[in-house]
Design an enzyme around this catalytic site. Structure first.
Site, PDB file in Angstrom:
ATOM      1  N   ARG A 160       0.842  -1.212   0.000  1.00  0.00           N
ATOM      2  CA  ARG A 160       0.000   0.000   0.000  1.00  0.00           C
ATOM      3  C   ARG A 160       0.872   1.256   0.000  1.00  0.00           C
ATOM      4  NH1 ARG A 160      -1.815  -3.462  -1.044  1.00  0.00           N
ATOM      5  NH2 ARG A 160      -3.589  -4.660  -0.353  1.00  0.00           N
ATOM      6  N   SER A 234     -10.673  -0.266   3.602  1.00  0.00           N
ATOM      7  CA  SER A 234      -9.816  -0.421   4.794  1.00  0.00           C
ATOM      8  C   SER A 234      -9.289   0.938   5.219  1.00  0.00           C
ATOM      9  CB  SER A 234      -8.630  -1.327   4.488  1.00  0.00           C
ATOM     10  OG  SER A 234      -9.085  -2.561   4.028  1.00  0.00           O
ATOM     11  N   GLU A 330      -4.472   4.083   6.193  1.00  0.00           N
ATOM     12  CA  GLU A 330      -4.260   3.859   4.759  1.00  0.00           C
ATOM     13  C   GLU A 330      -4.903   5.000   3.958  1.00  0.00           C
ATOM     14  OE1 GLU A 330      -5.216  -0.198   3.279  1.00  0.00           O
ATOM     15  OE2 GLU A 330      -6.225   0.824   1.629  1.00  0.00           O
TER      16      GLU A 330
HETATM   17  C1  LIG Z   1     -15.458  -0.277  -0.597  1.00  0.00           C
HETATM   18  C2  LIG Z   1     -14.006  -0.009  -0.852  1.00  0.00           C
HETATM   19  C3  LIG Z   1     -13.140  -1.072  -1.015  1.00  0.00           C
HETATM   20  C4  LIG Z   1     -11.787  -0.840  -1.243  1.00  0.00           C
HETATM   21  N1  LIG Z   1     -10.954  -1.928  -1.417  1.00  0.00           N
HETATM   22  C5  LIG Z   1      -9.647  -1.748  -1.652  1.00  0.00           C
HETATM   23  C6  LIG Z   1      -8.771  -2.865  -1.843  1.00  0.00           C
HETATM   24  O1  LIG Z   1      -9.189  -4.022  -1.834  1.00  0.00           O
HETATM   25  N2  LIG Z   1      -7.461  -2.618  -2.066  1.00  0.00           N
HETATM   26  C7  LIG Z   1      -6.953  -1.353  -2.116  1.00  0.00           C
HETATM   27  O2  LIG Z   1      -5.736  -1.211  -2.316  1.00  0.00           O
HETATM   28  N3  LIG Z   1      -7.744  -0.272  -1.953  1.00  0.00           N
HETATM   29  C8  LIG Z   1      -9.080  -0.433  -1.724  1.00  0.00           C
HETATM   30  N4  LIG Z   1      -9.896   0.655  -1.538  1.00  0.00           N
HETATM   31  C9  LIG Z   1      -9.336   2.007  -1.576  1.00  0.00           C
HETATM   32  C10 LIG Z   1      -9.431   2.716  -2.949  1.00  0.00           C
HETATM   33  O3  LIG Z   1     -10.372   2.083  -3.758  1.00  0.00           O
HETATM   34  C11 LIG Z   1      -8.101   2.744  -3.692  1.00  0.00           C
HETATM   35  O4  LIG Z   1      -7.108   3.342  -2.898  1.00  0.00           O
HETATM   36  C12 LIG Z   1      -8.203   3.514  -5.030  1.00  0.00           C
HETATM   37  O5  LIG Z   1      -7.016   3.349  -5.760  1.00  0.00           O
HETATM   38  C13 LIG Z   1      -8.479   4.998  -4.821  1.00  0.00           C
HETATM   39  O6  LIG Z   1      -8.758   5.543  -6.098  1.00  0.00           O
HETATM   40  P1  LIG Z   1      -9.493   6.935  -6.266  1.00  0.00           P
HETATM   41  O7  LIG Z   1      -9.467   7.268  -7.713  1.00  0.00           O
HETATM   42  O8  LIG Z   1     -10.818   6.881  -5.622  1.00  0.00           O
HETATM   43  O9  LIG Z   1      -8.506   7.884  -5.456  1.00  0.00           O
HETATM   44  P2  LIG Z   1      -8.909   9.168  -4.600  1.00  0.00           P
HETATM   45  O10 LIG Z   1      -9.581   8.729  -3.343  1.00  0.00           O
HETATM   46  O11 LIG Z   1      -9.611  10.159  -5.443  1.00  0.00           O
HETATM   47  O12 LIG Z   1      -7.465   9.721  -4.250  1.00  0.00           O
HETATM   48  C14 LIG Z   1      -6.628   9.029  -3.348  1.00  0.00           C
HETATM   49  C15 LIG Z   1      -5.299   9.786  -3.255  1.00  0.00           C
HETATM   50  O13 LIG Z   1      -4.601   9.688  -4.493  1.00  0.00           O
HETATM   51  C16 LIG Z   1      -4.386  10.981  -5.054  1.00  0.00           C
HETATM   52  N5  LIG Z   1      -4.666  10.864  -6.499  1.00  0.00           N
HETATM   53  C17 LIG Z   1      -5.751  10.301  -7.086  1.00  0.00           C
HETATM   54  N6  LIG Z   1      -5.623  10.319  -8.420  1.00  0.00           N
HETATM   55  C18 LIG Z   1      -4.434  10.912  -8.693  1.00  0.00           C
HETATM   56  C19 LIG Z   1      -3.730  11.229  -9.893  1.00  0.00           C
HETATM   57  N7  LIG Z   1      -4.226  10.950 -11.097  1.00  0.00           N
HETATM   58  N8  LIG Z   1      -2.529  11.835  -9.785  1.00  0.00           N
HETATM   59  C20 LIG Z   1      -2.001  12.136  -8.582  1.00  0.00           C
HETATM   60  N9  LIG Z   1      -2.621  11.885  -7.412  1.00  0.00           N
HETATM   61  C21 LIG Z   1      -3.826  11.277  -7.467  1.00  0.00           C
HETATM   62  C22 LIG Z   1      -5.358  11.915  -4.376  1.00  0.00           C
HETATM   63  O14 LIG Z   1      -4.854  13.233  -4.337  1.00  0.00           O
HETATM   64  C23 LIG Z   1      -5.476  11.287  -2.986  1.00  0.00           C
HETATM   65  O15 LIG Z   1      -4.452  11.709  -2.154  1.00  0.00           O
HETATM   66  C24 LIG Z   1     -11.272   0.466  -1.310  1.00  0.00           C
HETATM   67  C25 LIG Z   1     -12.165   1.546  -1.154  1.00  0.00           C
HETATM   68  C26 LIG Z   1     -13.518   1.309  -0.942  1.00  0.00           C
HETATM   69  C27 LIG Z   1     -14.447   2.477  -0.799  1.00  0.00           C
END
Ligand SMILES: Cc1cc2nc3c(=O)[nH]c(=O)nc-3n(C[C@H](O)[C@H](O)[C@H](O)COP(=O)(O)OP(=O)(O)OC[C@H]3O[C@@H](n4cnc5c(N)ncnc54)[C@H](O)[C@@H]3O)c2cc1C
Length: 334
Positions: A160, A234, A330
């Site tokens: 992570r 998580s 996380e």
């Molecule tokens: C129900 C649920 C289940 C999940 N299960 C998992 C799992 O099994 N495994 C896991 O690893 N994660 C899991 N996650 C967490 C999440 O899905 C991941 O971390 C995902 O990659 C976040 O993507 P996002 O586009 O929503 O990022 P955001 O929440 O929009 O951003 C997260 C961070 O990344 C930065 N960011 C986003 N996009 C960019 C970009 N293009 N350039 C630079 N910075 C950027 C943002 O500034 C922020 O700091 C889960 C979340 C939920 C709600």
């Protein structure tokens, strides 16, 4: 790119927190990324909002990444190299790979969020991680105003974790990711829950599609759907501790589960630690801990980011007191 002011971020985060951004703009094409330096600062990049906790109104500019597109860069007998724009939805990419019979992403089905966020915390689940298939990550450095392409090795991937969560945190806009996917998938069914689910499904013909379906079934039964109950998956990482400390703890807590990381290090499930401290199913107002999954903090409706942050702090303190282990968050806190 159209700049908007005083925009609610409620539709843009899976915790369902209602805070406002001073400025907001959607990034729809690569040229928009070149304009960023002329826009209000500080800049915050938002993907699917599934890994953030909004604790206060956001000063400066929120850029909503909507860069779309996929390009097949190269292929040979065994692999394809697929470039994917950062605003593509992660699960749609997984389904696209499965439809083409390409292997590598199937164990990561149904993880919310965008492709551009996948390298940031090296998303992982069911025995696979994004780093297993990522070849390259392309990004714009916001203050240097330059484009860069990092190889997998440059990204400093860990559990992570990556350079984008460390040294380059908040400094870059990831615009695209290249994945190397296999035309002859080696199926990864080693994770106990997958084997059990495949058996329950009566799956005899194993393929990337059946593995993904098993993962989708498990995830849908275990994790709350953010569309129904606000959450960010998580909330904490699984702590890694010295084996010596683990052995001491085992004497006091004989049921303590663990996974071996190396001869010296052991990973302990944060969900178990939190559950042992009595938090599973806890609720204070609208902020709580999910009733079936102690690792997931939930918003029952009108919880504020601050309340969820405070709750996460209380959890950290109690786990530290009972086990002398400090769980690391996380989720990214804004
Ligand atoms: C129900 C649920 C289940 C999940 N299960 C998992 C799992 O099994 N495994 C896991 O690893 N994660 C899991 N996650 C967490 C999440 O899905 C991941 O971390 C995902 O990659 C976040 O993507 P996002 O586009 O929503 O990022 P955001 O929440 O929009 O951003 C997260 C961070 O990344 C930065 N960011 C986003 N996009 C960019 C970009 N293009 N350039 C630079 N910075 C950027 C943002 O500034 C922020 O700091 C889960 C979340 C939920 C709600």
């Amino acid at each position: 790119m159209q700049l908007q002011q005083n925009i609610s971020l409620l539709p843009y985060n899976t915790f369902g927190i209602d805070v406002r951004a001073e400025y907001f703009a959607a990034v729809e094409q690569l040229q928009d990324v070149d304009e960023i330096s002329a826009l209000p600062h500080p800049v915050h990049i938002l993907g699917g909002g599934s890994n953030i906790l909004l604790t206060a109104p956001v000063k400066g500019l929120v850029l909503h990444n909507r860069l779309k597109g996929k390009t097949l860069l190269q292929e040979n007998d065994s692999h394809v190299w697929l470039q994917v724009q950062a605003g593509e939805v992660w699960h749609s990419l997984v389904l696209y790979a499965i439809d083409n019979g390409w292997g590598g992403l199937e164990n990561l089905a149904l993880i919310p969020g965008t492709v551009g966020a996948s390298p940031i915390q090296n998303i992982g689940a069911y025995g696979a991680e994004a780093r297993d298939t990522i070849e390259q990550v392309t990004f714009r450095h916001l203050s240097e105003k330059t484009m860069h392409t990092f190889s997998n090795a440059d990204c400093g991937f860990g559990y992570r974790d990556s350079i984008f969560k460390g040294e380059l945190k908040d400094k870059v806009f990831i615009t695209s990711v290249v994945f190397k996917l296999s035309k002859h998938p080696v199926l990864n069914t080693g994770y106990g829950a997958i084997e059990q689910e495949l058996e329950r499904m009566g799956a005899t013909d194993l393929s990337v599609k059946t593995i993904a379906q098993a993962v989708i079934n498990i995830r849908s039964s275990k994790l709350p759907d953010p569309a129904v109950l606000g959450n960010a998956g998580s909330f904490f990482k699984n702590p890694t501790i010295p084996r010596v400390q683990y052995e001491k703890l085992l004497a006091a807590f004989p049921a303590m589960p663990h996974y071996s990381v190396s001869n010296e290090l052991v990973k302990v499930p944060a969900a178990w630690l939190i559950e042992q401290c009595g938090w599973k199913g806890y609720r204070n107002g609208d902020a709580g801990v999910h009733k079936n999954q102690a690792l997931v903090l939930v918003n029952y409706g009108a919880a504020t980011g601050e309340e969820l942050w405070r709750l996460s702090g209380e959890i950290v303190v109690s786990v530290k007191e009972k086990f002398n282990i400090e769980p690391e968050r996380e989720v990214q806190v804004w």
